[in-house]
Design a protein around this motif. Structure first.
Motif, PDB file in Angstrom:
ATOM      1  N   SER A  11       1.246  -1.323  -0.530  1.00  0.00           N
ATOM      2  CA  SER A  11       0.241  -0.005  -0.323  1.00  0.00           C
ATOM      3  C   SER A  11       0.903   1.294   0.110  1.00  0.00           C
ATOM      4  O   SER A  11       1.306   1.209   0.634  1.00  0.00           O
ATOM      5  CB  SER A  11      -1.128   0.520   1.457  1.00  0.00           C
ATOM      6  OG  SER A  11      -1.661   1.206   1.606  1.00  0.00           O
ATOM      7  N   SER A  16      -2.313   3.792   6.375  1.00  0.00           N
ATOM      8  CA  SER A  16      -1.786   2.356   6.001  1.00  0.00           C
ATOM      9  C   SER A  16      -2.219   1.970   6.790  1.00  0.00           C
ATOM     10  O   SER A  16      -0.869   1.889   7.367  1.00  0.00           O
ATOM     11  CB  SER A  16      -0.565   2.367   4.270  1.00  0.00           C
ATOM     12  OG  SER A  16      -0.405   0.883   4.642  1.00  0.00           O
ATOM     13  N   GLU A  79      -5.439  -6.532  -0.387  1.00  0.00           N
ATOM     14  CA  GLU A  79      -6.611  -7.014  -1.234  1.00  0.00           C
ATOM     15  C   GLU A  79      -7.024  -6.336  -1.532  1.00  0.00           C
ATOM     16  O   GLU A  79      -7.839  -5.478  -1.195  1.00  0.00           O
ATOM     17  CB  GLU A  79      -6.683  -8.398   0.212  1.00  0.00           C
ATOM     18  CG  GLU A  79      -8.001  -9.102  -1.508  1.00  0.00           C
ATOM     19  CD  GLU A  79      -8.514  -9.822  -0.450  1.00  0.00           C
ATOM     20  OE1 GLU A  79      -8.468 -10.965  -0.198  1.00  0.00           O
ATOM     21  OE2 GLU A  79      -9.770  -9.736   0.106  1.00  0.00           O
TER      22      GLU A  79
HETATM   23  C1  LIG Z   1      -8.596  -0.818  -5.326  1.00  0.00           C
HETATM   24  C2  LIG Z   1      -9.947  -1.307  -3.920  1.00  0.00           C
HETATM   25  C3  LIG Z   1      -9.757  -2.523  -4.439  1.00  0.00           C
HETATM   26  C4  LIG Z   1     -10.047  -3.212  -2.772  1.00  0.00           C
HETATM   27  N1  LIG Z   1     -10.487  -4.474  -2.480  1.00  0.00           N
HETATM   28  C5  LIG Z   1     -11.024  -5.362  -1.529  1.00  0.00           C
HETATM   29  C6  LIG Z   1     -10.851  -7.064  -1.365  1.00  0.00           C
HETATM   30  O1  LIG Z   1     -10.743  -7.704  -1.909  1.00  0.00           O
HETATM   31  N2  LIG Z   1     -10.533  -7.462  -0.167  1.00  0.00           N
HETATM   32  C7  LIG Z   1     -10.350  -6.415   1.070  1.00  0.00           C
HETATM   33  O2  LIG Z   1     -10.589  -7.253   2.135  1.00  0.00           O
HETATM   34  N3  LIG Z   1      -9.970  -5.385   0.908  1.00  0.00           N
HETATM   35  C8  LIG Z   1     -10.286  -4.891  -0.457  1.00  0.00           C
HETATM   36  N4  LIG Z   1     -10.117  -2.893  -0.217  1.00  0.00           N
HETATM   37  C9  LIG Z   1     -10.100  -2.364   1.117  1.00  0.00           C
HETATM   38  C10 LIG Z   1      -8.690  -2.080   1.457  1.00  0.00           C
HETATM   39  O3  LIG Z   1      -8.870  -3.354   2.061  1.00  0.00           O
HETATM   40  C11 LIG Z   1      -8.631  -1.178   2.557  1.00  0.00           C
HETATM   41  O4  LIG Z   1      -8.474   0.285   1.826  1.00  0.00           O
HETATM   42  C12 LIG Z   1      -7.185  -0.579   2.707  1.00  0.00           C
HETATM   43  O5  LIG Z   1      -7.390  -0.403   4.463  1.00  0.00           O
HETATM   44  C13 LIG Z   1      -6.458  -0.751   2.121  1.00  0.00           C
HETATM   45  O6  LIG Z   1      -5.342  -1.291   3.231  1.00  0.00           O
HETATM   46  P1  LIG Z   1      -4.234  -0.174   3.495  1.00  0.00           P
HETATM   47  O7  LIG Z   1      -4.299   0.727   4.941  1.00  0.00           O
HETATM   48  O8  LIG Z   1      -2.646  -0.362   4.068  1.00  0.00           O
HETATM   49  O9  LIG Z   1      -3.686   0.935   3.208  1.00  0.00           O
HETATM   50  C14 LIG Z   1      -9.678  -2.177  -1.346  1.00  0.00           C
HETATM   51  C15 LIG Z   1      -9.333  -1.152  -1.453  1.00  0.00           C
HETATM   52  C16 LIG Z   1      -8.753  -0.992  -2.913  1.00  0.00           C
HETATM   53  C17 LIG Z   1      -8.601   0.398  -2.493  1.00  0.00           C
END
Ligand SMILES: Cc1cc2nc3c(=O)[nH]c(=O)nc-3n(C[C@H](O)[C@H](O)[C@H](O)COP(=O)(O)O)c2cc1C
Length: 184
Positions: A11, A16, A79
């Protein structure tokens, strides 16, 4: 000698959850281990046409040189759409080439997935493992680390709660044993 463990975070987001978890994992490394947070956000998308010896994008050269100095590799990833975020897959691809000169080969690995969702990034965790098999990164099998409902594991001060910290420490302890047994 100090062992260098690279942290690769899937990320780029400033706040994050994955970075927060990665920083805590790094905190639990033993004293004779150094955590190296490797930048992925500046790597141009992999394109074979650009991979010309001596003329590669500067960021690719910097990345490959940096990973070459590492003894172990830790991947902490969200993910995205049930798979590995492009930024992390791109980094794997950049490091895997030129053919026969992969920077990943044989480095003991750890995969941790983190999500606000209930299933803890299981899909990303396992898609990532598929690439790590091909890249010959021997990877800790147990305990599996799917950190779900992460927002509920952060207290009002922004700190990871004790119960989750204890699990993160366990993962690091198991990884270090695995690392010692599999190091190059
Ligand atoms: C493009 C996109 C696709 C996502 N798809 C999933 C997913 O398939 N499964 C899930 O658990 N979270 C999904 N999320 C939510 C992320 O888990 C969440 O945004 C998370 O905070 C990202 O990690 P970070 O906090 O380290 O940036 C998705 C987010 C984005 C932006």
């Amino acid at each position: 000698m100090t062992k260098r463990i690279g942290f690769f975070i899937g990320s780029l987001r400033k706040n994050s959850y994955n970075r927060k978890v990665a920083e805590k994992l790094a905190h639990f490394l033993p004293a004779d281990f150094e955590a190296v947070f490797v930048e992925l956000g500046d790597l141009p998308l992999y394109n074979e046409d650009l991979d010309v010896a001596g003329k590669e994008p500067v960021a690719w050269q910097r990345f490959r040189n940096e990973v070459n100095t590492l003894d172990g590799v830790v991947f902490v990833t969200p993910e995205y759409n049930r798979s590995v975020p492009a930024v992390l897959k791109n980094a794997l691809d950049v490091g895997s080439r030129p053919y026969g000169q992969s920077v990943w080969d044989g480095k003991p690995g750890l995969v941790v997935s983190v999500s606000p969702g209930a299933i803890g990034g299981f899909g990303a965790n396992h898609h990532l493992r598929q690439s790590l098999v091909f890249l010959n990164i021997p990877t800790l099998q147990q305990p599996e680390a799917y950190i779900g409902n992460i927002s509920q594991s952060i207290d009002e001060d922004g700190e990871i709660i004790e119960k989750t910290q204890a699990f993160l420490k366990l993962i690091v302890d198991k990884y270090i044993v695995f690392f010692e047994a599999n190091q190059l």
